[in-house]
Enzyme design. Structure first.
Site: not given
Length: 467
Positions: A43, A45-46, A55, A271, A446
């Site tokens: 898997g 880093t993600c 997330k 970052s 809608h």
């Protein structure tokens, strides 16, 4: 006794992140015999230290935010609080479940999974593993990924406690009182959004004139206004000068628009991007060309300078997105199979940024379209007039469509609720070169958030309903 010859495969993949495992799964489904070498967990880093855990934490922040605002819906409860240790348990459970599912899928397709590191041999087709095992492939895929890039300023070395990389933030067990986020890109804005929601006082320091560089200016401005309302301070055009580490606090020194300034904080999140992991794996010996930044050089079919050696994912200089790596893995396998795949159009890939409000986009910004020489027209519709947005209590942001006058849609830019889910229709529109008139014929249910996209496209035909 003579040494056993190296085990041979159709493809040997070095790295088990999105690019590597996508190539392995896709190739195996085409009947290829594949081995994949991964030093940590499948898997990459993600799945383990990036997309998924980040997330999950942002979803926790959304739940906390929703509970705090529940009184607006007439739902009353005691003051909510967050226990980060429990959050970390849930986050790890999500990661573990996905890692286990991936390993089961690879096993089911008879992919040979090998734990360890590997070095590419002089011929490019052989790998020597950390335990001395030899592998050989008709083709080799380099998918070694990337690492958090440190800030090249003395004092900002990662320590895992007060100066944090993205890896460290994902393991946070307590909320710092005051945090400086160095870098206002996608990852920086996501962490700033999470930290302010869980109780930190957050300041973003960005070197460029705009946070979320590459995002349409109107959308970026919308995010800054929303961040400001939530208490996040944003400073752009900043040059970081140094960090003083006191016993009780840190002092970030920087040059801002008003001159030299100092910001006292309890923690710093660096970052400023990610660096490719291309050193120490034998690429130089094999003659694989690497650029001055460390990215492996590839052509549109993901082929390196050495025949039979491919590279995909963060180790190449393309958008560092898991879904891009998936596509690159597929292109590499198709090329090996002689299927002549179309190269990826990187200018049109979808981006998703999971801060609050969410941001998603694909294609050209308005400024980029003008620079490309298009006669541009745009349509902007805001969430304040959308029934579903008001129902869920999320009215910050917009849908913006950039189109060539009388021609196709060039870019779609969304800030607001569920933007990362809504971008799929925009991505299809841009890549299929749909015109606003094409989309104006289509019915959107809608009340939904998606109908704001339909309204924006319809407006570009010269006639509209609600705006």
């Amino acid at each position: 006794m003579p040494e056993a010859p190296p085990e041979e495969f159709d493809v040997v993949v070095l790295g088990g992140g999105p690019g590597g495992y996508a190539a392995a799964l896709y190739g195996a489904s085409a009947g290829m015999r594949i081995a994949i070498v991964e030093e940590d967990r499948m898997g990459g880093t993600c799945l383990n230290r990036g997309c998924i855990p980040a997330k999950e934490l942002l979803q926790t922040a959304e739940v906390l935010r929703t509970v705090k605002n529940a009184a607006e819906f007439g739902v009353h409860s005691s003051t909510p609080s967050i226990e980060l240790s429990e959050t970390q348990v849930r986050k790890q459970a999500v990661v573990d479940r996905l890692v286990g599912g991936l390993e089961t899928l690879l096993k089911g397709r008879k992919v040979t999974m090998i734990a360890g590191t590997g070095t590419v041999g002089p011929d490019g087709r052989s790998l020597t593993l950390s335990d001395g095992t030899q592998l050989r492939g008709r083709n080799v895929i380099i998918a070694t990924g990337s690492l958090p890039r440190p800030l090249a300023v003395p004092g900002f070395e990662f320590d895992g406690t007060r100066v944090l990389s993205s890896d460290h933030v994902l393991q946070v067990g307590r909320v710092p009182g005051r945090v400086a986020v160095i870098g206002g890109g996608a990852i920086g804005c996501e962490f700033a959004s999470f930290l302010v929601d869980v109780g930190a006082e957050v300041t973003i320091l960005e070197a460029l004139p705009q946070v979320l560089s590459g995002v349409d200016q109107q959308v970026a401005q919308t995010v800054v206004r929303a961040f400001t309302k939530r208490g996040i301070k944003v400073q752009t055009g900043v040059r970081i000068a140094g960090l003083d580490r006191g016993t009780s606090e840190l002092s970030v020194r920087y040059e801002g628009k008003s001159g030299a300034e100092t910001l006292a904080v309890d923690g710093v999140v660096v970052s400023v991007g990610r660096s490719p992991r291309s050193e120490g794996i034998g690429l130089d010996t094999a003659g694989v060309k690497v650029d001055e930044r460390g990215f492996v050089s590839v052509d549109g079919n993901m082929r390196t300078s050495v025949e039979g050696v491919f590279a995909v994912g963060d180790v190449v200089a393309t958008p560092q997105l898991a879904h891009v790596a998936f596509s690159e893995g597929i292109v590499a396998i198709k090329t090996m199979l002689g299927e002549q795949p179309a190269p990826i159009d990187y200018d049109k890939v979808p981006w998703g940024i999971y801060c609050h409000p969410e941001v998603a986009f694909c294609g050209l910004t308005e400024a980029q379209a003008i620079q490309h020489g298009y006669e541009v027209e745009t349509s902007v519709h805001r969430w304040g007039g959308n029934g579903r947005a008001l129902i869920i209590g999320e009215s910050d942001g917009m849908v913006k469509i950039v189109s060539e006058r009388g021609g196709p849609i060039l870019g779609v830019h969304i800030a607001g609720p569920w933007a990362t889910e809504l971008i799929a229709e925009g991505y299809l529109s841009v890549n299929w070169e749909a015109t606003p008139a094409d989309l104006g014929l289509l019915i959107h249910a809608h009340p939904t958030l998606s109908e704001l996209f339909g309204e924006s496209a319809l407006a570009l035909t010269g006639r509209s309903l609600h705006g």
